[in-house]
Design a protein around this motif. Structure first.
Motif, PDB file in Angstrom:
ATOM      1  N   ILE A  45       0.852  -1.194   0.000  1.00 27.93           N
ATOM      2  CA  ILE A  45       0.000   0.000   0.000  1.00 27.93           C
ATOM      3  C   ILE A  45       0.889   1.246   0.000  1.00 27.93           C
ATOM      4  O   ILE A  45       0.654   2.200  -0.759  1.00 27.93           O
ATOM      5  CB  ILE A  45      -0.939  -0.009   1.232  1.00 27.93           C
ATOM      6  N   ALA A  46       1.942   1.223   0.837  1.00 29.45           N
ATOM      7  CA  ALA A  46       2.845   2.381   0.919  1.00 29.45           C
ATOM      8  C   ALA A  46       3.534   2.637  -0.427  1.00 29.45           C
ATOM      9  O   ALA A  46       3.660   3.791  -0.856  1.00 29.45           O
ATOM     10  CB  ALA A  46       3.880   2.158   2.022  1.00 29.45           C
ATOM     11  N   GLN A  82       1.049   4.115  -2.876  1.00 28.95           N
ATOM     12  CA  GLN A  82       0.794   5.537  -2.584  1.00 28.95           C
ATOM     13  C   GLN A  82       1.982   6.395  -2.991  1.00 28.95           C
ATOM     14  O   GLN A  82       1.812   7.497  -3.503  1.00 28.95           O
ATOM     15  CB  GLN A  82       0.460   5.700  -1.100  1.00 28.95           C
ATOM     16  N   LYS A  83       3.195   5.866  -2.785  1.00 28.50           N
ATOM     17  CA  LYS A  83       4.391   6.602  -3.214  1.00 28.50           C
ATOM     18  C   LYS A  83       4.376   6.804  -4.735  1.00 28.50           C
ATOM     19  O   LYS A  83       4.878   7.808  -5.247  1.00 28.50           O
ATOM     20  CB  LYS A  83       5.647   5.838  -2.783  1.00 28.50           C
ATOM     21  N   GLY A 133       1.818   7.431  -6.306  1.00 28.87           N
ATOM     22  CA  GLY A 133       0.778   8.421  -6.586  1.00 28.87           C
ATOM     23  C   GLY A 133      -0.622   7.858  -6.728  1.00 28.87           C
ATOM     24  O   GLY A 133      -1.519   8.551  -7.216  1.00 28.87           O
ATOM     25  N   GLU A 148      -4.279   6.241  -5.350  1.00 31.20           N
ATOM     26  CA  GLU A 148      -5.185   6.050  -4.231  1.00 31.20           C
ATOM     27  C   GLU A 148      -5.337   4.548  -4.027  1.00 31.20           C
ATOM     28  O   GLU A 148      -5.375   3.778  -5.001  1.00 31.20           O
ATOM     29  CB  GLU A 148      -6.533   6.690  -4.539  1.00 31.20           C
ATOM     30  N   THR A 149      -5.411   4.161  -2.756  1.00 29.48           N
ATOM     31  CA  THR A 149      -5.521   2.736  -2.440  1.00 29.48           C
ATOM     32  C   THR A 149      -6.739   2.505  -1.553  1.00 29.48           C
ATOM     33  O   THR A 149      -7.188   3.404  -0.836  1.00 29.48           O
ATOM     34  CB  THR A 149      -4.275   2.227  -1.691  1.00 29.48           C
ATOM     35  N   ASN A 190      -7.975  -0.590   1.175  1.00 26.49           N
ATOM     36  CA  ASN A 190      -7.633  -1.848   1.831  1.00 26.49           C
ATOM     37  C   ASN A 190      -8.931  -2.607   2.139  1.00 26.49           C
ATOM     38  O   ASN A 190      -9.661  -2.243   3.053  1.00 26.49           O
ATOM     39  CB  ASN A 190      -6.856  -1.575   3.119  1.00 26.49           C
TER      40      ASN A 190
END
Ligand SMILES: [Zn+2]
Ligand SMILES: [Zn+2]
Length: 346
Positions: free
Chosen positions: A203-204, A207-208, A210, A212-213, A215
């Motif tokens: 997930i990180a 997001q890095k 760019g 949207e995630t 869970n």
């Protein structure tokens, strides 16, 4: 080119590799010998490491197909390829005489050989391959980034078959190496992309990059997609997770007339909500490996810097450390794409 002594990593079964010296023979008339610089570790290689593919690969196999390298020598019939050129290999060898080949679909040949599984691969200093598998790279490309071209070509094939149009809502189920590459190619093609993933470090990374995630272990994925899309759903869903919850989500999150692309390899038969295909006229598209144009697209994306390769590549190890590289990749929840550095550029 004379017969050279080279180092190669042999898979010996039982989660073990042996780096040993072997002979690299000169290329035969329709072959090209390549000095390997980097070779990525694929999910398929991890399946081999776990012993799941021993019947197919045996215990004396050199793995590796996500490579970059420099042409060392060419066979007497080879034209259009020169020693010194930077290249990648599209690791598919087709029979040329089956219904799929005759229809022009060599990448799904009935007798397809995958180089690096059905034959020896790129985790050796010199790899000799059929010349028709070679793609020439621009001279200024970074060789570590070029090792991502093979998995990126998978993503290019998936997105091409989805027929993605500018502004469509896209859901990628599964944020592993292929999932994030599919997401990046879909975004580059104009999609509004969301990634579903449960692993915190993945997930990180997403997001890095760019994205949207969502869970799905924490929120109702379908409700969240409906919220974001005004109850419409995603026009395009890529199922990359290979899990039953992923298969449940692919129909639950799909818009009317959505295209669902099956990227994951489902070894078991999942339960599929087929009623939704009737009710909302969904389409399910299979996508396997890649074709030449997908490779050319992947090469152009990498050389244009359109893919954040440095974030995707989380580890690099020398060939001599291949055993450690597989062990730590197996144990690590944080690794995304690991590369083996097989040789130097020179
Ligand atoms: Zn692969
Ligand atoms: Zn064939």
């Amino acid at each position: 080119m004379e017969t050279q002594t080279i180092n190669a990593a042999f898979y010996r079964g039982n989660k073990s590799f042996a780096v040993e010296q072997t002979k690299a023979a000169p290329p035969s008339e329709n072959e090209v010998s390549i000095r390997i610089v980097y070779c990525g570790v694929c999910g398929t290689d991890m399946h081999v490491y776990h012993g799941n593919m021993d019947a197919r690969v045996g215990h004396n196999r050199i793995l590796g197909h996500e490579m970059s390298g420099v042409v060392e020598a060419i066979g007497s019939n080879v034209s259009g390829i020169e020693p010194g050129q930077k290249v990648v290999v599209r690791p598919l060898d087709h029979c040329g005489d089956c219904p799929a080949c005759n229809a022009g679909h060599q990448h799904v040949c009935h007798k397809l050989k995958f180089l690096g599984l059905d034959t020896d691969g790129a985790m050796q200093e010199i790899w000799t391959v059929p010349s028709h598998t070679v793609h020439i790279l621009p001279d200024d490309i970074r060789m570590d980034h070029a090792a991502l071209i093979e998995p990126l070509a998978v993503a290019c094939h998936d997105v091409r078959l989805s027929n993605l149009k500018q502004g469509e809502d896209v859901l990628v189920i599964g944020g592993g190496p292929i999932g994030v590459l599919v997401a990046m190619v879909a975004r580059e093609a104009g999609g509004d992309v969301v990634i579903s993933e449960v692993n915190e470090s993945r997930i990180a990374i997403a997001q890095k990059l760019g994205f949207e995630t969502i869970n799905p272990a924490e929120v109702d994925l379908a409700a969240e997609i409906n919220n974001r899309t005004g109850d419409k759903g995603a026009e395009i869903v890529f199922e990359v997770s290979g899990t039953q919850p992923g298969v449940d989500a692919m129909t639950a999150c799909a818009a009317t007339k959505a295209r669902i692309v099956m990227v994951a390899i489902h070894a078991q038969k999942p339960n599929i909500d087929l009623f939704q295909f009737f009710w909302r006229e969904l389409q399910l598209l299979g996508a396997r490996v890649y074709e030449g144009e997908d490779y050319e697209k992947a090469i152009s994306l990498i050389s244009a810097g359109a893919i954040d390769a440095d974030t995707v590549i989380t580890d690099v190890s020398p060939l001599s450390e291949i055993q450690n590289a597989f062990e730590s990749l197996d144990a690590s929840p944080t690794a995304l794409k690991s590369l083996i550095k097989v040789g130097d550029l020179s």
